[in-house]
Design a protein around this motif. Sequence first.
Motif, PDB file in Angstrom:
ATOM      1  N   VAL A   1       0.846  -1.207   0.000  1.00  0.00           N
ATOM      2  CA  VAL A   1       0.000   0.000   0.000  1.00  0.00           C
ATOM      3  C   VAL A   1       0.873   1.244   0.000  1.00  0.00           C
ATOM      4  CG1 VAL A   1      -1.656   1.314   1.359  1.00  0.00           C
ATOM      5  CG2 VAL A   1      -1.976  -1.132   1.062  1.00  0.00           C
TER       6      VAL A   1
ATOM      7  N   THR B   1     -10.962  -4.161   8.170  1.00  0.00           N
ATOM      8  CA  THR B   1     -11.108  -4.646   6.800  1.00  0.00           C
ATOM      9  C   THR B   1     -12.498  -4.354   6.267  1.00  0.00           C
ATOM     10  OG1 THR B   1      -9.498  -6.397   7.213  1.00  0.00           O
ATOM     11  CG2 THR B   1     -10.963  -6.674   5.327  1.00  0.00           C
TER      12      THR B   1
ATOM     13  N   LEU C   1     -12.697  -0.657   5.451  1.00  0.00           N
ATOM     14  CA  LEU C   1     -12.002  -0.348   4.201  1.00  0.00           C
ATOM     15  C   LEU C   1     -12.795  -0.830   2.996  1.00  0.00           C
ATOM     16  CD1 LEU C   1      -8.264  -1.114   5.079  1.00  0.00           C
ATOM     17  CD2 LEU C   1      -9.373   1.109   4.855  1.00  0.00           C
TER      18      LEU C   1
ATOM     19  N   GLY D   1     -14.209   1.513   0.132  1.00  0.00           N
ATOM     20  CA  GLY D   1     -13.872   1.293  -1.269  1.00  0.00           C
ATOM     21  C   GLY D   1     -15.099   1.234  -2.148  1.00  0.00           C
TER      22      GLY D   1
ATOM     23  N   SER E   1     -10.491   3.171  -5.053  1.00  0.00           N
ATOM     24  CA  SER E   1     -11.588   2.271  -4.683  1.00  0.00           C
ATOM     25  C   SER E   1     -11.268   0.837  -5.077  1.00  0.00           C
ATOM     26  CB  SER E   1     -12.889   2.727  -5.352  1.00  0.00           C
ATOM     27  OG  SER E   1     -12.804   2.600  -6.770  1.00  0.00           O
TER      28      SER E   1
ATOM     29  N   TRP F   1      -8.216  -0.490  -5.359  1.00  0.00           N
ATOM     30  CA  TRP F   1      -7.185  -1.006  -4.460  1.00  0.00           C
ATOM     31  C   TRP F   1      -7.751  -1.293  -3.080  1.00  0.00           C
ATOM     32  CZ3 TRP F   1      -3.205  -3.029  -6.510  1.00  0.00           C
ATOM     33  CH2 TRP F   1      -2.621  -2.506  -7.668  1.00  0.00           C
ATOM     34  N   LEU F   2      -8.668  -0.437  -2.589  1.00  0.00           N
ATOM     35  CA  LEU F   2      -9.270  -0.688  -1.282  1.00  0.00           C
ATOM     36  C   LEU F   2     -10.090  -1.977  -1.297  1.00  0.00           C
ATOM     37  CD1 LEU F   2     -10.449   2.852  -0.095  1.00  0.00           C
ATOM     38  CD2 LEU F   2      -8.596   1.482   0.828  1.00  0.00           C
TER      39      LEU F   2
ATOM     40  N   SER G   1      -8.989  -5.172   0.842  1.00  0.00           N
ATOM     41  CA  SER G   1      -9.876  -5.725   1.871  1.00  0.00           C
ATOM     42  C   SER G   1     -10.218  -7.173   1.578  1.00  0.00           C
ATOM     43  CB  SER G   1     -11.151  -4.877   1.957  1.00  0.00           C
ATOM     44  OG  SER G   1     -11.855  -4.896   0.720  1.00  0.00           O
TER      45      SER G   1
END
Length: 546
Positions: A16, A191, A194, A198, A400, A402-403, A407
């Motif tokens: 990250v 998680t 996140l 996202g 979004s 990547w999130l 997660s």
Amino acid sequence: MKRRVVLLIALTGLLVVLLAPPSVGGSTSYVITRGASMEPRFHTGDLAVVRAGGDYSVGDVVAYRSDLLNSVVMHRIVAVEDGRYTFQGDNNSWLDPEQPTATDLIGALVVRVPQGGTWLERVTGPVGLGVVAFALVAGGGTAAHTRHRRRARGAARHSISRPSRPSSTSHTTMPTLAAAPPWMRTAAAGTGVLGVLGLALGALAWTGPLTEPTVGQEPTGRTMTFSYTASVPPSAAYDGTTVTSPSPVFRTLADTVDVQLAYRGPSGQITVDAELSTAGGWRSTVPLTGPVDVADDQAELAVRLDLVALEARAQAAALATGMPADQVTVDVVASVQSGDLPAFAPALHLLLSDLQLRLVGDASALTVVDAAVVDRVAETPRSIAFGNVSISVATGRAVSGWLALGSLLVAAALIVALRRMSLPGEDAEIRNRYGSMIVVVQPMVTPAGRPVVDVPEFATLAKIAERYGLLVLHWTRSGVGTFVVQDEGTTYRYRASVDAPPRARGRGSTAAAAPDRGLALTATHGPPSHRSPDVGAVRPGLPHQG
């Protein structure tokens, strides 16, 4: 196992940090290429990963913000001068019109992913985010459904009246998240947050286009640079045999002057004329060139001024009008027509007399910049605002994605860790396996005159509770967990150790199987003075476990 999870979380955090965009504090940007300016190395749809650096040199492929195009351009640096960078596309024959500074540079190329931009747009698009959300929900639902089926099969086996055979095979049930360690519950909550962020950010970023039209005014970008030269014989008047602007041209040494014009700007047509005028008001136009096409945003022209012919024309007009023409103003005018843009007519102002031809003004008069502005409808990147912070839609889509992906990976790691985790002690395993029918209460006193039946395994107690539609009461004291079911006239009890590992059992049962001769139910009806404070009684000859 904890080391593996910590290592996985650390690696995820490192990724990250390395891959985070500048909008969230990182230094990595992602450019999806369009067009053919960098072919054959780059094609439309490729993904370029660029990182900001302190030093950029000639030959580096660098992305920069273009004010002229209102977008990000990624080309190769071909020159650096006075803190400004000159760029050119590998497939272009011309230089970029802008020369950005270091503050306009986004980063140098790190890696190219062929067609990675196309796949990134798919993953961060509505369909891709929907698939990620479905995977998160389906993963949790599948695990819950699996646990439900195992519990149902176990309950069905417990309801068989025939006792099970003894077995030494142990059976481990995946703990619920409620029984997991605090760090795992915190990681799961983070998680989930996140993942929700996202999905929410993706929903905001995909509810509209990447860009939005904006109307503004900007200069036309057209410039004309004049210069002139004249060939003269060797003399004391000049150091050489060529006179260059802005020096005057003496008539006794030269009768012709060559004027050069260098145009930069949008394509179009250029026509050059010489406009003559005198102080008495006489004016005349002498065409020098016809229309010249400009196709590559730049052009260079040259015209010749015949000083004898221009003076003769002015003197003929003076003879006709009776007004003297001691000095003639010669304006070399270049009329530029570029599509729908306003007319641009830069002029080189010269003054012609009997002695010389000289420039009106200083050397700065040789360059003319179009002062006109035009309305431009440009596509500017759309942004999403969160209070005083705003990010571009393109960044929001990438973040979004990547999130959601991060997660999902962390959730998968937590599920793996949870599956491999075993709860300590038989008491905890019973509570985990039969939690829906167990109620935790305070230790209870045995009611007077009420018989207590000790069962050999919790599965028998669970069967009794299911048969009569009752709940199992539970409390823990002195390292022993007590489970009881109170019928109308009888108390059924099972005791399990808190610290000892689960007993060996067969076919999904929780404790050792009963012998083949049937259920070993022991009832005790001693007087109240012989009972322990807990529900149940002290059996003669056995240690008390209340």
